[in-house]
Structure formats: C-alpha cells, structure tokens
Scaffold this motif. Structure first.
Motif, PDB file in Angstrom:
ATOM      1  N   UNK A 219       0.804  -1.218   0.000  1.00 13.90           N
ATOM      2  CA  UNK A 219       0.000   0.000   0.000  1.00 13.90           C
ATOM      3  C   UNK A 219       0.842   1.275   0.000  1.00 13.90           C
ATOM      4  N   UNK A 220       2.155   1.170  -0.127  1.00 15.57           N
ATOM      5  CA  UNK A 220       2.992   2.354  -0.310  1.00 15.57           C
ATOM      6  C   UNK A 220       3.538   2.987   0.943  1.00 15.57           C
ATOM      7  N   UNK A 221       2.984   2.657   2.089  1.00 14.90           N
ATOM      8  CA  UNK A 221       3.459   3.194   3.360  1.00 14.90           C
ATOM      9  C   UNK A 221       3.023   2.275   4.476  1.00 14.90           C
ATOM     10  N   UNK A 222       3.554   2.495   5.667  1.00 11.69           N
ATOM     11  CA  UNK A 222       3.165   1.672   6.800  1.00 11.69           C
ATOM     12  C   UNK A 222       1.658   1.707   7.015  1.00 11.69           C
ATOM     13  N   UNK A 223       1.042   0.536   7.150  1.00 12.77           N
ATOM     14  CA  UNK A 223      -0.419   0.444   7.275  1.00 12.77           C
ATOM     15  C   UNK A 223      -0.811   0.631   8.744  1.00 12.77           C
ATOM     16  N   UNK A 224      -0.944   1.887   9.156  1.00 10.56           N
ATOM     17  CA  UNK A 224      -1.138   2.201  10.567  1.00 10.56           C
ATOM     18  C   UNK A 224      -2.541   1.860  11.063  1.00 10.56           C
ATOM     19  N   UNK A 225      -3.542   1.939  10.193  1.00 11.23           N
ATOM     20  CA  UNK A 225      -4.909   1.607  10.594  1.00 11.23           C
ATOM     21  C   UNK A 225      -5.594   0.890   9.450  1.00 11.23           C
ATOM     22  N   UNK A 226      -6.314  -0.199   9.756  1.00  8.80           N
ATOM     23  CA  UNK A 226      -7.126  -0.908   8.766  1.00  8.80           C
ATOM     24  C   UNK A 226      -8.553  -0.988   9.285  1.00  8.80           C
ATOM     25  N   UNK A 227      -9.538  -0.727   8.415  1.00  8.86           N
ATOM     26  CA  UNK A 227     -10.945  -0.740   8.804  1.00  8.86           C
ATOM     27  C   UNK A 227     -11.787  -1.395   7.708  1.00  8.86           C
ATOM     28  N   UNK A 228     -12.442  -2.485   8.049  1.00  7.14           N
ATOM     29  CA  UNK A 228     -13.388  -3.101   7.121  1.00  7.14           C
ATOM     30  C   UNK A 228     -14.613  -2.217   6.976  1.00  7.14           C
ATOM     31  N   UNK A 229     -15.213  -2.230   5.791  1.00  5.34           N
ATOM     32  CA  UNK A 229     -16.421  -1.451   5.569  1.00  5.34           C
ATOM     33  C   UNK A 229     -17.536  -1.971   6.478  1.00  5.34           C
ATOM     34  N   UNK A 230     -18.327  -1.077   7.091  1.00  2.00           N
ATOM     35  CA  UNK A 230     -19.373  -1.533   8.018  1.00  2.00           C
ATOM     36  C   UNK A 230     -20.573  -2.186   7.351  1.00  2.00           C
ATOM     37  N   UNK A 231     -20.727  -2.025   6.032  1.00  7.00           N
ATOM     38  CA  UNK A 231     -21.877  -2.599   5.331  1.00  7.00           C
ATOM     39  C   UNK A 231     -21.514  -3.932   4.686  1.00  7.00           C
ATOM     40  N   UNK A 232     -22.392  -4.922   4.829  1.00  7.37           N
ATOM     41  CA  UNK A 232     -22.143  -6.237   4.230  1.00  7.37           C
ATOM     42  C   UNK A 232     -22.120  -6.184   2.708  1.00  7.37           C
ATOM     43  N   UNK A 233     -22.731  -5.146   2.111  1.00 11.52           N
ATOM     44  CA  UNK A 233     -22.708  -5.027   0.654  1.00 11.52           C
ATOM     45  C   UNK A 233     -21.313  -4.686   0.130  1.00 11.52           C
ATOM     46  N   UNK A 234     -20.426  -4.228   1.036  1.00 16.48           N
ATOM     47  CA  UNK A 234     -19.043  -3.940   0.660  1.00 16.48           C
ATOM     48  C   UNK A 234     -18.076  -4.654   1.609  1.00 16.48           C
ATOM     49  N   UNK A 235     -18.395  -5.874   1.948  1.00 16.93           N
ATOM     50  CA  UNK A 235     -17.629  -6.605   2.946  1.00 16.93           C
ATOM     51  C   UNK A 235     -16.202  -6.914   2.532  1.00 16.93           C
ATOM     52  N   UNK A 236     -15.870  -6.759   1.246  1.00 17.34           N
ATOM     53  CA  UNK A 236     -14.515  -7.035   0.777  1.00 17.34           C
ATOM     54  C   UNK A 236     -13.653  -5.771   0.703  1.00 17.34           C
ATOM     55  N   UNK A 237     -14.219  -4.613   1.102  1.00 18.91           N
ATOM     56  CA  UNK A 237     -13.502  -3.345   1.007  1.00 18.91           C
ATOM     57  C   UNK A 237     -12.858  -2.982   2.344  1.00 18.91           C
ATOM     58  N   UNK A 238     -11.573  -2.655   2.286  1.00 20.31           N
ATOM     59  CA  UNK A 238     -10.783  -2.338   3.472  1.00 20.31           C
ATOM     60  C   UNK A 238     -10.181  -0.948   3.324  1.00 20.31           C
ATOM     61  N   UNK A 239     -10.381  -0.109   4.328  1.00 22.87           N
ATOM     62  CA  UNK A 239      -9.830   1.243   4.359  1.00 22.87           C
ATOM     63  C   UNK A 239      -8.508   1.216   5.117  1.00 22.87           C
ATOM     64  N   UNK A 240      -7.482   1.869   4.561  1.00 20.80           N
ATOM     65  CA  UNK A 240      -6.145   1.804   5.149  1.00 20.80           C
ATOM     66  C   UNK A 240      -5.559   3.210   5.277  1.00 20.80           C
ATOM     67  N   UNK A 241      -5.058   3.556   6.461  1.00 18.74           N
ATOM     68  CA  UNK A 241      -4.254   4.764   6.657  1.00 18.74           C
ATOM     69  C   UNK A 241      -2.797   4.373   6.458  1.00 18.74           C
ATOM     70  N   UNK A 242      -2.157   4.937   5.438  1.00 17.93           N
ATOM     71  CA  UNK A 242      -0.838   4.465   4.983  1.00 17.93           C
ATOM     72  C   UNK A 242       0.313   5.392   5.381  1.00 17.93           C
ATOM     73  N   UNK A 243       0.178   6.084   6.493  1.00 20.33           N
ATOM     74  CA  UNK A 243       1.222   6.948   7.033  1.00 20.33           C
ATOM     75  C   UNK A 243       1.692   7.970   6.003  1.00 20.33           C
ATOM     76  N   UNK A 244       2.924   7.871   5.493  1.00 23.87           N
ATOM     77  CA  UNK A 244       3.441   8.913   4.594  1.00 23.87           C
ATOM     78  C   UNK A 244       2.877   8.816   3.177  1.00 23.87           C
ATOM     79  N   UNK A 245       2.038   7.805   2.882  1.00 23.16           N
ATOM     80  CA  UNK A 245       1.491   7.643   1.530  1.00 23.16           C
ATOM     81  C   UNK A 245      -0.027   7.746   1.506  1.00 23.16           C
ATOM     82  N   UNK A 246      -0.577   8.606   2.355  1.00 22.26           N
ATOM     83  CA  UNK A 246      -2.003   8.901   2.305  1.00 22.26           C
ATOM     84  C   UNK A 246      -2.885   7.773   2.787  1.00 22.26           C
ATOM     85  N   UNK A 247      -4.083   7.701   2.221  1.00 25.26           N
ATOM     86  CA  UNK A 247      -5.066   6.677   2.572  1.00 25.26           C
ATOM     87  C   UNK A 247      -5.525   5.960   1.310  1.00 25.26           C
ATOM     88  N   UNK A 248      -5.958   4.711   1.478  1.00 29.70           N
ATOM     89  CA  UNK A 248      -6.380   3.920   0.324  1.00 29.70           C
ATOM     90  C   UNK A 248      -7.545   3.015   0.685  1.00 29.70           C
TER      91      UNK A 248
END
Length: 307
Positions: A219-248
C-alpha cells in the motif's frame, strides 16, 4: 472535501455508529511538550466534531443504556466518556478512568469485542495494549468497567491488540518483519482478518490457517490503521491509513479465491503522516460511495471525503 485544523497532531479518528448521532466524529490528538531541564509532558485532546454532510460513525458503545466512548491515553489510562446532548449540542462527559499501567506507560490501542453487533445490545469487553508489552482485559461488572486481567505478551511495544469479533475468547496481537501496526477481524465474514504492518503490506489472514496469508497487497506506506467497511454489501472493502502515503481503499476480490486485491481509491490530500481513518456507518449510497474521515499528524489535519 471538508477539512478541519485539529490544532495538535492528530493520530486517531472515528465516526459515531448510533442513530441520531451519526453525524458526529471523534478525533484524538497527541502533543509532546519539552521544556529544558524538565521532564517531558505528553498532552492530548479528544475532539468531538459534527459533520454537516451524510450520516457517519465512531467508537461508542452502549453501557447501562448510555452511549459511551473509550479513550486510550499516553499515561497508562483508559477513560470512559458518556455522550450527552445539552441545548442541542453534543458533549463528551468523562465518567470513569481505569489504570492499565504506570503513568510512564503509553496505552497504544484498544478494541471493543462487540463491533459485529454494532454495540447496541450490551457493553462489550475491551482489550488494550501498552508500551511495556502488556495486554489488558477490561469488562463491565454491571455498574462500571473494570480491569480483570493483564499479562506480559510482548518483549517490544504491541502497537495493536484486537478482538476476534466472532469469538469473544480470542484476541490478536503480533509481529511481522516490519512490526504489526493494525489488526481487524472482518465483521461480515467469520474467518478473515486484515493485518497492517510497518513493512507497507496489508495481509489477509484466514484464522483457520494463520501461518500463511491468503493474499498480500503493498500500500505504499506503513499500514497504521485498517478498517473493514461496516456494510455487508461492501464486505470485501478495506480502508487503510498508509502513514506517509495517504489513505487507500483496498478491494479483495473474494475470500478464499485467487483473485488479486486491488487498490480502488487513493487519497493524497494529507501533507503529513496519515494515522487515523474510518468509514461512515451509514449504508453506501446508490453510487456505492461512503463518507470517510481521516487525520494526519504533523499538519494536524482532519479531512472528510468519500470512497
């Protein structure tokens, strides 16, 4: 995109999950104060904000029919705050402080056990990790939340401890080549866990065979926080805070298959280390997009965007 100056460096942020309060965001800040000849002081604030856009989310739980927030601080404490509404304003009122170590020990993370249930039924248990290598278990005894167990689990700082949301007898913490920084059990799929590391990789693990990742995405930077989407319709989507490389936003093709994960959204509006990120708790809109909040450290910035 909405933006807000948090004044002090920001390192944690969450939306509120409760109906009637889903436009609230909590952001945690950390400031090291240094005076020559004196002991360093660690200061911080817990900022409650209202977002005037779509419905959104945070780390609250129900305790004795109250909405409460748990805050880990840099002096070994967990503080329980109650969400109050007064004169049409939302307020956080501290109601209890629990010591998980001496004041020179940092509480590095905490997690509620009942995120899968949205915290609406009862108070879940808390697990917290501390800079001295200890993990602590806290439970509701009917009148308040108390420390019930603490054990030395790591020789070095355990940056994260997290529950298995499908098994309240299991917590996760760990170490990879670059150090584990974030862990979250998928609240929609029983066997899968996302693990972020300083080595810039996010690994999808199957708890039935933890020895080898199901898939790995850089993901380009240290993955400081990972969060699964709260809705089951997007259960495969993961939000990542990537430190010096933004969010993805990372999309896993499906659990148990061979499809490679894809980065489907990149956010580079932070000018410093992105440490905190969270999804809005409302259902995805018709275009499948969801409000997102993120925060960064040295530029003390909070951003609201969508993905």
């Amino acid at each position: 995109m909405l933006s807000f100056d948090t004044n002090w460096p920001a390192d944690a942020v969450e939306f509120c999950p409760f109906p009637g309060s889903t436009d609230l965001v909590v952001c945690g800040t950390y400031k090291l104060l240094e005076t020559p000849g004196e002991k360093q002081q660690r200061k911080g604030q817990c900022i409650l904000l209202k977002v005037d856009k779509q419905e959104n989310r945070m780390r609250h739980q129900v305790h004795d029919d109250q909405q409460i927030l748990a805050v880990a601080d840099s002096e070994g404490h967990i503080t329980i705050c109650r969400l109050d509404h007064q004169d049409y304003k939302a307020l956080l009122t501290p109601i209890q402080t629990i010591s998980c170590g001496s004041t020179d020990v940092l509480c590095l993370s905490l997690d509620w056990s009942d995120r899968k249930d949205d915290g609406f039924v009862s108070t879940g248990a808390l697990v917290a990790s501390s800079s001295d290598g200890h993990l602590s278990l806290l439970k509701d005894n009917g009148s308040n939340i108390q420390l019930t167990m603490s054990w030395h689990a790591h020789a070095y700082e355990p940056w994260v401890a997290a529950w298995d949301y499908w098994d309240a007898n299991t917590v996760y913490s760990g170490k990879f080549e670059g150090g584990v920084t974030s862990i979250q059990s998928n609240p929609h799929s029983e066997f899968y866990i996302a693990v972020g590391s300083y080595d810039s990789n996010v690994r999808l693990l199957d708890k039935r065979k933890l020895g080898r990742p199901v898939s790995t995405v850089e993901v380009g930077g240290g993955a400081w926080r990972v969060k699964w989407h709260p809705s089951s319709t997007r259960q495969h989507d993961l939000l990542v805070a990537c430190m010096h490389d933004g969010c993805k936003v990372v999309r896993f093709g499906g659990f148990g298959d061979q499809e490679e994960p894809q980065i489907v959204k990149r956010f580079y509006e932070h000018q410093s280390m992105a440490y905190g990120v969270d999804w809005a708790f409302s259902s995805p809109r018709t275009d499948e997009k969801t409000e997102i909040v993120s925060c960064s450290f040295y530029d003390h910035a909070l951003r609201v965007w969508e993905g």
